[in-house]
Design an enzyme around this catalytic site. Structure first.
Site, PDB file in Angstrom:
ATOM      1  N   HIS A 110       0.857   6.258   9.612  1.00 24.14           N
ATOM      2  CA  HIS A 110       1.133   5.171   8.820  1.00 24.14           C
ATOM      3  C   HIS A 110       0.262   3.835   9.238  1.00 24.14           C
ATOM      4  CE1 HIS A 110       2.824   1.688   6.677  1.00 24.14           C
ATOM      5  NE2 HIS A 110       3.340   2.520   5.687  1.00 24.14           N
ATOM      6  N   GLU A 115      -2.352   5.596   1.179  1.00 22.57           N
ATOM      7  CA  GLU A 115      -1.873   4.485   1.184  1.00 22.57           C
ATOM      8  C   GLU A 115      -2.881   3.531   1.324  1.00 22.57           C
ATOM      9  OE1 GLU A 115       2.504   4.251   1.575  1.00 22.57           O
ATOM     10  OE2 GLU A 115       1.733   4.244   3.700  1.00 22.57           O
TER      11      GLU A 115
HETATM   12  P1  13P Z   1       5.388  -0.784  -0.483  1.00 27.12           P
HETATM   13  O1  13P Z   1       5.887   0.300  -1.284  1.00 27.12           O
HETATM   14  O2  13P Z   1       6.277  -1.982  -0.064  1.00 27.12           O
HETATM   15  O3  13P Z   1       3.831  -1.312  -0.735  1.00 27.12           O
HETATM   16  O4  13P Z   1       5.118  -0.014   0.992  1.00 27.12           O
HETATM   17  C1  13P Z   1       4.367   1.314   0.888  1.00 27.12           C
HETATM   18  C2  13P Z   1       4.470   2.066   2.320  1.00 27.12           C
HETATM   19  O5  13P Z   1       3.491   1.487   3.218  1.00 27.12           O
HETATM   20  C3  13P Z   1       5.191   3.177   2.377  1.00 27.12           C
HETATM   21  O6  13P Z   1       4.891   3.714   3.483  1.00 27.12           O
END
Ligand code: 13P
Length: 247
Positions: free
Chosen positions: A96, A165
């Site tokens: 992450h 992400e």
């Molecule tokens: P948000 O949905 O708050 O933007 O976060 C995404 C995230 O980092 C999930 O791992």
């Protein structure tokens, strides 16, 4: 199979199980329940109690991270994949951006992925470009590097899912446009097919997913599900995301 993964980050105390009870009871009755899997990654402190509580139920529990050394070691506050597996958790996130920013290098991530798989955890490997990289049109090269430095053919490909992400989208309310996202997910799948020689690798999207924009994401057929941060802390929002996806 689609995935709705709720990443709680630094949120949750024992009584927060109420949120999951609501999601669980919705999902046990939902007519679409066989089309998706719900995974929640609470903090380490809740892994064991939540795993026990939802054993053989609709919610699968996963960890948000794991340490790069096996079993037991003398690293203060570290939690290994072995320890996570023993809590009953089935999945772990790895890579992450929060953890990359705190020092997780490709080399460390490689060890984490290897150990998690050896301990029979399924891995959700997170990748994503930052705002500057996007601006400089380096998205594809960044993603390719993040994938190639860590994932390799000999790993158990059936236990690895990738979550795209974009860092600029996390917690900002900003989301990629449909065309860009579609191309990016297609690109990631192309790389994964090359690494793993696998027909249909699974790729999720994460970054400001909510009950309103989930419909747009649904248009992108390549996306196999979502990694949801903020909206996963509310049972209503999380349930509405699933409902609106199948509406
Ligand atoms: P948000 O949905 O708050 O933007 O976060 C995404 C995230 O980092 C999930 O791992």
């Amino acid at each position: 199979m689609k995935y709705f993964i709720g990443n709680w980050k630094m949120f949750g105390i024992p009584k927060s199980i109420n949120i999951l009870n609501k999601i669980n009871s919705f999902s046990s009755r939902d007519k679409n329940r066989n089309r998706y899997r719900v995974i929640i990654t609470p903090p380490y402190t809740l892994l064991e109690s939540f795993s026990k509580n939802f054993k053989n139920k609709r919610i699968i529990i996963g960890s948000q991270n794991c340490y790069q050394k096996d079993k037991f070691s003398s690293n203060t506050a570290a939690i290994s994949s072995y320890m996570i597996k023993k809590t009953g958790a089935k999945y772990t996130l790895i890579g992450h951006s929060d953890n990359r920013l705190e020092g997780d290098t490709d080399t460390i991530l490689k060890d984490k992925v290897k150990l998690a798989l050896e301990n029979n955890l399924k891995v959700v490997f997170c990748i994503g470009e930052n705002k500057l990289q996007k601006k400089k049109k380096q998205t594809f090269s960044v993603l390719k590097k993040q994938l190639k430095k860590v994932l390799e053919k000999k790993l158990n490909k059936n236990n690895i899912i990738v979550a795209y992400e974009p860092i600029w989208s996390i917690g900002t309310g900003k989301i990629p446009n449909q065309k860009d996202l579609s191309k990016t997910v297609y690109f990631i799948k192309h790389i994964l097919k090359n690494i793993f020689k696998k027909k249909s690798p699974e790729v999720l999207y994460g970054g400001s997913v909510d009950e309103n924009n989930v419909k747009m994401f649904k248009q992108i057929k390549e996306i196999d599900g979502f990694l949801i941060g903020g909206a996963s802390k509310s049972s209503k929002k999380f349930i509405d995301i699933i409902k609106n996806y199948y509406r």
